[in-house]
Design a protein around this motif. Sequence first.
Motif, PDB file in Angstrom:
ATOM      1  N   THR A   1       4.870 -41.460  -4.919  1.00 52.86           N
ATOM      2  CA  THR A   1       3.760 -41.508  -3.957  1.00 52.86           C
ATOM      3  C   THR A   1       2.723 -40.438  -4.280  1.00 52.86           C
ATOM      4  OG1 THR A   1       4.970 -39.991  -2.544  1.00 52.86           O
ATOM      5  CG2 THR A   1       5.260 -42.345  -2.087  1.00 52.86           C
TER       6      THR A   1
ATOM      7  N   LEU B   1       1.154 -37.362 -10.069  1.00 55.30           N
ATOM      8  CA  LEU B   1       1.722 -37.677 -11.384  1.00 55.30           C
ATOM      9  C   LEU B   1       2.588 -38.933 -11.326  1.00 55.30           C
ATOM     10  CD1 LEU B   1       2.110 -36.842 -14.375  1.00 55.30           C
ATOM     11  CD2 LEU B   1       4.223 -35.725 -13.640  1.00 55.30           C
TER      12      LEU B   1
ATOM     13  N   SER C   1      10.499 -42.411  -2.480  1.00 58.53           N
ATOM     14  CA  SER C   1       9.916 -41.438  -1.556  1.00 58.53           C
ATOM     15  C   SER C   1      11.011 -41.004  -0.586  1.00 58.53           C
ATOM     16  CB  SER C   1       8.763 -42.080  -0.781  1.00 58.53           C
ATOM     17  OG  SER C   1       8.352 -41.237   0.283  1.00 58.53           O
ATOM     18  N   ARG C   2      10.783 -39.858   0.058  1.00 64.52           N
ATOM     19  CA  ARG C   2      11.714 -39.470   1.131  1.00 64.52           C
ATOM     20  C   ARG C   2      11.560 -40.413   2.311  1.00 64.52           C
ATOM     21  NH1 ARG C   2       9.314 -33.605   1.551  1.00 64.52           N
ATOM     22  NH2 ARG C   2       7.505 -34.906   1.078  1.00 64.52           N
TER      23      ARG C   2
ATOM     24  N   LYS D   1       6.419 -44.941   3.301  1.00 65.36           N
ATOM     25  CA  LYS D   1       5.419 -44.334   2.415  1.00 65.36           C
ATOM     26  C   LYS D   1       5.547 -44.909   0.998  1.00 65.36           C
ATOM     27  CE  LYS D   1       3.955 -39.662   0.983  1.00 65.36           C
ATOM     28  NZ  LYS D   1       4.329 -38.247   0.965  1.00 65.36           N
TER      29      LYS D   1
ATOM     30  N   VAL E   1       8.125 -34.196  -8.639  1.00 63.21           N
ATOM     31  CA  VAL E   1       7.947 -33.537  -7.336  1.00 63.21           C
ATOM     32  C   VAL E   1       7.604 -32.057  -7.566  1.00 63.21           C
ATOM     33  CG1 VAL E   1       9.586 -35.109  -6.206  1.00 63.21           C
ATOM     34  CG2 VAL E   1      10.400 -32.915  -7.093  1.00 63.21           C
TER      35      VAL E   1
ATOM     36  N   ALA F   1      -2.534 -36.116 -14.358  1.00 60.90           N
ATOM     37  CA  ALA F   1      -2.226 -37.173 -13.386  1.00 60.90           C
ATOM     38  C   ALA F   1      -3.483 -37.944 -13.017  1.00 60.90           C
ATOM     39  CB  ALA F   1      -1.613 -36.548 -12.140  1.00 60.90           C
TER      40      ALA F   1
HETATM   41  N1  LIG Z   1      -0.635 -33.421 -11.112  1.00 61.49           N
HETATM   42  C1  LIG Z   1      -0.584 -33.315 -12.440  1.00 61.49           C
HETATM   43  O1  LIG Z   1      -1.614 -33.522 -13.147  1.00 61.49           O
HETATM   44  C2  LIG Z   1       0.711 -32.974 -13.122  1.00 61.49           C
HETATM   45  C3  LIG Z   1       0.786 -33.075 -14.505  1.00 61.49           C
HETATM   46  C4  LIG Z   1       1.987 -32.766 -15.137  1.00 61.49           C
HETATM   47  C5  LIG Z   1       3.092 -32.340 -14.391  1.00 61.49           C
HETATM   48  N2  LIG Z   1       2.974 -32.228 -13.034  1.00 61.49           N
HETATM   49  C6  LIG Z   1       4.162 -31.792 -12.275  1.00 61.49           C
HETATM   50  O2  LIG Z   1       4.711 -32.945 -11.692  1.00 61.49           O
HETATM   51  C7  LIG Z   1       5.233 -32.649 -10.398  1.00 61.49           C
HETATM   52  C8  LIG Z   1       4.526 -33.519  -9.373  1.00 61.49           C
HETATM   53  O3  LIG Z   1       3.155 -33.179  -9.352  1.00 61.49           O
HETATM   54  P1  LIG Z   1       2.137 -33.918  -8.383  1.00 61.49           P
HETATM   55  O4  LIG Z   1       0.822 -33.318  -8.625  1.00 61.49           O
HETATM   56  O5  LIG Z   1       2.312 -35.381  -8.512  1.00 61.49           O
HETATM   57  O6  LIG Z   1       2.696 -33.442  -6.956  1.00 61.49           O
HETATM   58  P2  LIG Z   1       2.355 -33.961  -5.493  1.00 61.49           P
HETATM   59  O7  LIG Z   1       1.398 -35.089  -5.553  1.00 61.49           O
HETATM   60  O8  LIG Z   1       1.999 -32.759  -4.674  1.00 61.49           O
HETATM   61  O9  LIG Z   1       3.805 -34.426  -4.948  1.00 61.49           O
HETATM   62  C9  LIG Z   1       4.511 -35.494  -5.508  1.00 61.49           C
HETATM   63  C10 LIG Z   1       5.484 -36.026  -4.490  1.00 61.49           C
HETATM   64  O10 LIG Z   1       6.582 -35.157  -4.314  1.00 61.49           O
HETATM   65  C11 LIG Z   1       7.255 -35.545  -3.120  1.00 61.49           C
HETATM   66  N3  LIG Z   1       7.867 -34.429  -2.446  1.00 61.49           N
HETATM   67  C12 LIG Z   1       9.179 -34.263  -2.289  1.00 61.49           C
HETATM   68  N4  LIG Z   1       9.447 -33.138  -1.632  1.00 61.49           N
HETATM   69  C13 LIG Z   1       8.271 -32.557  -1.348  1.00 61.49           C
HETATM   70  C14 LIG Z   1       7.901 -31.374  -0.666  1.00 61.49           C
HETATM   71  N5  LIG Z   1       8.804 -30.523  -0.161  1.00 61.49           N
HETATM   72  N6  LIG Z   1       6.595 -31.101  -0.555  1.00 61.49           N
HETATM   73  C15 LIG Z   1       5.674 -31.940  -1.070  1.00 61.49           C
HETATM   74  N7  LIG Z   1       5.976 -33.081  -1.729  1.00 61.49           N
HETATM   75  C16 LIG Z   1       7.280 -33.382  -1.872  1.00 61.49           C
HETATM   76  C17 LIG Z   1       6.224 -36.248  -2.249  1.00 61.49           C
HETATM   77  O11 LIG Z   1       6.673 -37.578  -2.103  1.00 61.49           O
HETATM   78  P3  LIG Z   1       7.299 -38.153  -0.729  1.00 61.49           P
HETATM   79  O12 LIG Z   1       6.635 -37.413   0.399  1.00 61.49           O
HETATM   80  O13 LIG Z   1       6.872 -39.571  -0.804  1.00 61.49           O
HETATM   81  O14 LIG Z   1       8.760 -37.928  -0.813  1.00 61.49           O
HETATM   82  C18 LIG Z   1       4.946 -36.210  -3.081  1.00 61.49           C
HETATM   83  O15 LIG Z   1       4.175 -37.385  -2.988  1.00 61.49           O
HETATM   84  C19 LIG Z   1       4.998 -31.153 -10.171  1.00 61.49           C
HETATM   85  O16 LIG Z   1       6.161 -30.433 -10.512  1.00 61.49           O
HETATM   86  C20 LIG Z   1       3.863 -30.833 -11.122  1.00 61.49           C
HETATM   87  O17 LIG Z   1       3.852 -29.497 -11.526  1.00 61.49           O
HETATM   88  C21 LIG Z   1       1.813 -32.559 -12.391  1.00 61.49           C
END
Ligand SMILES: NC(=O)c1ccc[n+]([C@@H]2O[C@H](COP(=O)([O-])OP(=O)(O)OC[C@H]3O[C@@H](n4cnc5c(N)ncnc54)[C@H](OP(=O)(O)O)[C@@H]3O)[C@@H](O)[C@H]2O)c1
Length: 224
Positions: free
Chosen positions: A11, A14, A33-34, A38, A75, A145
């Motif tokens: 959700t 990335l 997702s949790r 969602k 995540v 992402a």
């Molecule tokens: N963004 C980038 O460009 C990118 C690139 C490379 C690597 N990464 C890495 O990939 C991972 C995900 O990045 P992202 O930018 O996609 O993150 P994000 O959008 O902030 O979160 C991804 C998902 O994680 C889930 N989640 C589970 N527990 C959570 C919590 N306690 N707080 C917030 N979200 C939680 C949520 O899904 P539900 O609520 O649906 O469970 C949320 O939609 C990170 O470790 C990041 O460093 C990111």
Amino acid sequence: MSEKIAVIGGTGDLGFGLALRWAWAGKQILIGSRDEKKAQEAAQRLKEKLESGASVAGLENREACVEASVVVLAVPFTAQAGILKSIKDSVKHAILVDATVPLAATVGGRATRILGVPQGSAAQQARELAPASTPVLAAFHNVSAEALQDLSVVLDCDILVCGDDSQAKQTLLELIKLIPGLRPIDAGPLEMARVVESMTALLISLNQRYRVHHSGIRITGLPI
Ligand SMILES: NC(=O)c1ccc[n+]([C@@H]2O[C@H](COP(=O)([O-])OP(=O)(O)OC[C@H]3O[C@@H](n4cnc5c(N)ncnc54)[C@H](OP(=O)(O)O)[C@@H]3O)[C@@H](O)[C@H]2O)c1
């Protein structure tokens, strides 16, 4: 290949980007997702973006893992251990691909700094928490992402894959090749994830310096 790919955190930025690109390439995707609702909303959003018969379903994290042969964990670092504990029993027969970057921003610090992880890297922490039978790989730390989520963007990035199970690694390399513009590179054992994860902090710094959103990496001089 007929395997289903579950994306935990599908959700989010990335995870949704990876799910979208793989669904576009014809793979069967399970968005985890949790919150099941969602996940279903994200699956619907993905289908609307592709305007074709994409095979995508939204499920609660554990349910998504049970059906998948490959599980991508996307995540925030602060959520990684808790989510892994919650899905542990559901990934026994899957390959686990960890994309977590332990950015200091996840605890209120700078996005250009990396937190120290006692195990050496977020991926090695995942290795410690996953079932022993589950191969753990690290990948996708250095791809934007935002670029993945925008299908009008032509991707231009190497994906460094770290891990200690060569068969699992080969499976993931082939899956990455399905996404045009991404080149998978075998980056060695899982312990190399410490270096690969920290490169994300550099890319974020470059994005800020050059006022862009899509910086990525290309390794030169390889025979592939
Ligand atoms: N963004 C980038 O460009 C990118 C690139 C490379 C690597 N990464 C890495 O990939 C991972 C995900 O990045 P992202 O930018 O996609 O993150 P994000 O959008 O902030 O979160 C991804 C998902 O994680 C889930 N989640 C589970 N527990 C959570 C919590 N306690 N707080 C917030 N979200 C939680 C949520 O899904 P539900 O609520 O649906 O469970 C949320 O939609 C990170 O470790 C990041 O460093 C990111």
